[in-house]
Design a protein around this motif. Structure first.
Motif, PDB file in Angstrom:
ATOM      1  N   LEU A   6       0.751  -1.171  -0.093  1.00 25.27           N
ATOM      2  CA  LEU A   6      -0.064  -0.014  -0.050  1.00 25.27           C
ATOM      3  C   LEU A   6       0.904   1.236  -0.009  1.00 25.27           C
ATOM      4  O   LEU A   6       1.899   1.215   0.674  1.00 25.27           O
ATOM      5  CB  LEU A   6      -0.789  -0.016   1.169  1.00 25.27           C
ATOM      6  CG  LEU A   6      -1.919  -1.234   1.289  1.00 25.27           C
ATOM      7  CD1 LEU A   6      -2.580  -1.333   2.838  1.00 25.27           C
ATOM      8  CD2 LEU A   6      -2.774  -1.036   0.402  1.00 25.27           C
ATOM      9  N   SER A   7       0.373   2.255  -0.707  1.00 26.28           N
ATOM     10  CA  SER A   7       1.235   3.524  -0.657  1.00 26.28           C
ATOM     11  C   SER A   7       0.240   4.736  -0.594  1.00 26.28           C
ATOM     12  O   SER A   7      -0.844   4.813  -1.157  1.00 26.28           O
ATOM     13  CB  SER A   7       2.082   3.695  -2.088  1.00 26.28           C
ATOM     14  OG  SER A   7       2.551   4.909  -2.006  1.00 26.28           O
ATOM     15  N   PRO A   8       0.242   5.459   0.525  1.00 23.78           N
ATOM     16  CA  PRO A   8       1.266   5.458   1.609  1.00 23.78           C
ATOM     17  C   PRO A   8       0.910   4.450   2.543  1.00 23.78           C
ATOM     18  O   PRO A   8      -0.079   3.954   2.493  1.00 23.78           O
ATOM     19  CB  PRO A   8       1.316   6.785   2.438  1.00 23.78           C
ATOM     20  CG  PRO A   8      -0.209   7.334   1.981  1.00 23.78           C
ATOM     21  CD  PRO A   8      -0.521   6.734   0.634  1.00 23.78           C
ATOM     22  N   LYS A   9       2.004   3.989   3.175  1.00 25.76           N
ATOM     23  CA  LYS A   9       1.934   2.443   3.863  1.00 25.76           C
ATOM     24  C   LYS A   9       1.160   2.941   5.277  1.00 25.76           C
ATOM     25  O   LYS A   9       1.689   4.123   6.015  1.00 25.76           O
ATOM     26  CB  LYS A   9       3.219   2.142   4.358  1.00 25.76           C
ATOM     27  CG  LYS A   9       2.993   0.670   5.275  1.00 25.76           C
ATOM     28  CD  LYS A   9       4.443  -0.071   5.452  1.00 25.76           C
ATOM     29  CE  LYS A   9       4.917  -0.189   3.945  1.00 25.76           C
ATOM     30  NZ  LYS A   9       4.501  -1.326   3.154  1.00 25.76           N
ATOM     31  N   PRO A  10       0.169   2.528   5.774  1.00 33.20           N
ATOM     32  CA  PRO A  10      -0.486   2.845   6.932  1.00 33.20           C
ATOM     33  C   PRO A  10       0.479   2.505   8.127  1.00 33.20           C
ATOM     34  O   PRO A  10       1.067   1.619   8.104  1.00 33.20           O
ATOM     35  CB  PRO A  10      -1.612   1.960   6.962  1.00 33.20           C
ATOM     36  CG  PRO A  10      -1.967   1.367   5.529  1.00 33.20           C
ATOM     37  CD  PRO A  10      -0.469   1.310   4.764  1.00 33.20           C
ATOM     38  N   ALA A  34       4.964  -8.497   7.377  1.00 34.15           N
ATOM     39  CA  ALA A  34       5.900  -8.483   6.401  1.00 34.15           C
ATOM     40  C   ALA A  34       5.490  -7.256   5.466  1.00 34.15           C
ATOM     41  O   ALA A  34       6.593  -6.807   4.848  1.00 34.15           O
ATOM     42  CB  ALA A  34       5.675  -9.734   5.467  1.00 34.15           C
ATOM     43  N   ALA A  35       4.586  -6.735   5.494  1.00 32.83           N
ATOM     44  CA  ALA A  35       4.173  -5.521   4.732  1.00 32.83           C
ATOM     45  C   ALA A  35       4.497  -4.311   5.445  1.00 32.83           C
ATOM     46  O   ALA A  35       4.327  -3.125   4.822  1.00 32.83           O
ATOM     47  CB  ALA A  35       2.612  -5.456   4.456  1.00 32.83           C
ATOM     48  N   TRP A  60      -2.965   7.656  10.138  1.00 38.50           N
ATOM     49  CA  TRP A  60      -2.797   6.942   8.808  1.00 38.50           C
ATOM     50  C   TRP A  60      -3.088   5.523   9.070  1.00 38.50           C
ATOM     51  O   TRP A  60      -1.995   4.875   9.270  1.00 38.50           O
ATOM     52  CB  TRP A  60      -1.615   7.307   7.892  1.00 38.50           C
ATOM     53  CG  TRP A  60      -1.807   6.733   6.550  1.00 38.50           C
ATOM     54  CD1 TRP A  60      -1.399   5.705   5.922  1.00 38.50           C
ATOM     55  CD2 TRP A  60      -2.798   7.061   5.362  1.00 38.50           C
ATOM     56  NE1 TRP A  60      -1.742   5.408   4.671  1.00 38.50           N
ATOM     57  CE2 TRP A  60      -2.720   6.449   4.369  1.00 38.50           C
ATOM     58  CE3 TRP A  60      -3.932   7.986   5.285  1.00 38.50           C
ATOM     59  CZ2 TRP A  60      -3.532   6.505   3.304  1.00 38.50           C
ATOM     60  CZ3 TRP A  60      -4.737   8.220   4.391  1.00 38.50           C
ATOM     61  CH2 TRP A  60      -4.489   7.448   3.270  1.00 38.50           C
ATOM     62  N   ILE A  61      -4.300   4.856   9.107  1.00 37.22           N
ATOM     63  CA  ILE A  61      -4.617   3.371   9.447  1.00 37.22           C
ATOM     64  C   ILE A  61      -5.432   2.790   8.457  1.00 37.22           C
ATOM     65  O   ILE A  61      -6.024   3.466   7.572  1.00 37.22           O
ATOM     66  CB  ILE A  61      -5.028   3.210  10.864  1.00 37.22           C
ATOM     67  CG1 ILE A  61      -6.557   4.017  10.999  1.00 37.22           C
ATOM     68  CG2 ILE A  61      -3.937   3.746  12.057  1.00 37.22           C
ATOM     69  CD1 ILE A  61      -7.297   3.713  12.194  1.00 37.22           C
ATOM     70  N   ILE A  62      -5.601   1.567   8.693  1.00 41.38           N
ATOM     71  CA  ILE A  62      -6.447   0.827   7.707  1.00 41.38           C
ATOM     72  C   ILE A  62      -7.206  -0.084   8.661  1.00 41.38           C
ATOM     73  O   ILE A  62      -6.737  -0.462   9.791  1.00 41.38           O
ATOM     74  CB  ILE A  62      -5.955   0.003   6.505  1.00 41.38           C
ATOM     75  CG1 ILE A  62      -4.972  -1.168   7.084  1.00 41.38           C
ATOM     76  CG2 ILE A  62      -5.605   0.720   5.495  1.00 41.38           C
ATOM     77  CD1 ILE A  62      -4.594  -1.789   5.876  1.00 41.38           C
ATOM     78  N   GLY A  63      -8.562  -0.344   8.363  1.00 38.07           N
ATOM     79  CA  GLY A  63      -9.153  -1.361   9.265  1.00 38.07           C
ATOM     80  C   GLY A  63      -9.986  -2.317   8.509  1.00 38.07           C
ATOM     81  O   GLY A  63     -10.317  -1.995   7.371  1.00 38.07           O
ATOM     82  N   ALA A  64     -10.233  -3.355   9.388  1.00 36.70           N
ATOM     83  CA  ALA A  64     -11.227  -4.461   8.634  1.00 36.70           C
ATOM     84  C   ALA A  64     -12.051  -4.973   9.902  1.00 36.70           C
ATOM     85  O   ALA A  64     -11.470  -5.118  11.092  1.00 36.70           O
ATOM     86  CB  ALA A  64     -10.503  -5.669   8.179  1.00 36.70           C
ATOM     87  N   PHE A  65     -13.548  -4.929   9.751  1.00 39.01           N
ATOM     88  CA  PHE A  65     -14.268  -4.986  10.841  1.00 39.01           C
ATOM     89  C   PHE A  65     -15.563  -6.377  10.501  1.00 39.01           C
ATOM     90  O   PHE A  65     -15.975  -6.286   9.509  1.00 39.01           O
ATOM     91  CB  PHE A  65     -14.954  -3.806  11.115  1.00 39.01           C
ATOM     92  CG  PHE A  65     -14.233  -2.774  11.394  1.00 39.01           C
ATOM     93  CD1 PHE A  65     -13.907  -2.344  12.646  1.00 39.01           C
ATOM     94  CD2 PHE A  65     -13.750  -2.024  10.412  1.00 39.01           C
ATOM     95  CE1 PHE A  65     -13.118  -1.346  13.096  1.00 39.01           C
ATOM     96  CE2 PHE A  65     -12.903  -0.647  10.756  1.00 39.01           C
ATOM     97  CZ  PHE A  65     -12.649  -0.650  12.241  1.00 39.01           C
ATOM     98  N   LEU A  66     -15.261  -7.281  11.303  1.00 42.88           N
ATOM     99  CA  LEU A  66     -16.031  -8.344  10.949  1.00 42.88           C
ATOM    100  C   LEU A  66     -17.471  -8.155  11.590  1.00 42.88           C
ATOM    101  O   LEU A  66     -17.618  -7.501  12.809  1.00 42.88           O
ATOM    102  CB  LEU A  66     -15.594  -9.779  11.650  1.00 42.88           C
ATOM    103  CG  LEU A  66     -14.115 -10.302  10.934  1.00 42.88           C
ATOM    104  CD1 LEU A  66     -13.664 -11.374  11.730  1.00 42.88           C
ATOM    105  CD2 LEU A  66     -14.499 -10.633   9.297  1.00 42.88           C
TER     106      LEU A  66
END
Length: 69
Positions: A6-10, A34-35, A60-66
């Protein structure tokens, strides 16, 4: 090459694991690390609250929510 390039990296991936906190498989954790990102795991309600606070701080974050159900 990592599939999470990803760019920019979270700073990190915020993972909401549903109604209770469950750790993801080790292979998933290794892929995120590893990312070059951290991984924060919590139940989805806590993750949603944390997401709001961190985005208000313009982190600067990313999220995944179940889902909860």
């Amino acid at each position: 090459m990592s599939s999470l390039d990803l760019s920019p990296k979270p700073e990190f991936l915020l993972l909401g694991s549903g109604p209770s906190m469950l750790q993801p498989p080790a292979a998933f954790r290794r892929e995120v690390e590893a990312a070059g990102m951290g991984l924060e795991v919590m139940d989805s309600r806590a993750a949603a609250r944390t997401w709001g606070v961190l985005r208000a701080e313009e982190r600067w974050i990313i999220g995944a929510f179940l889902p909860l159900a």
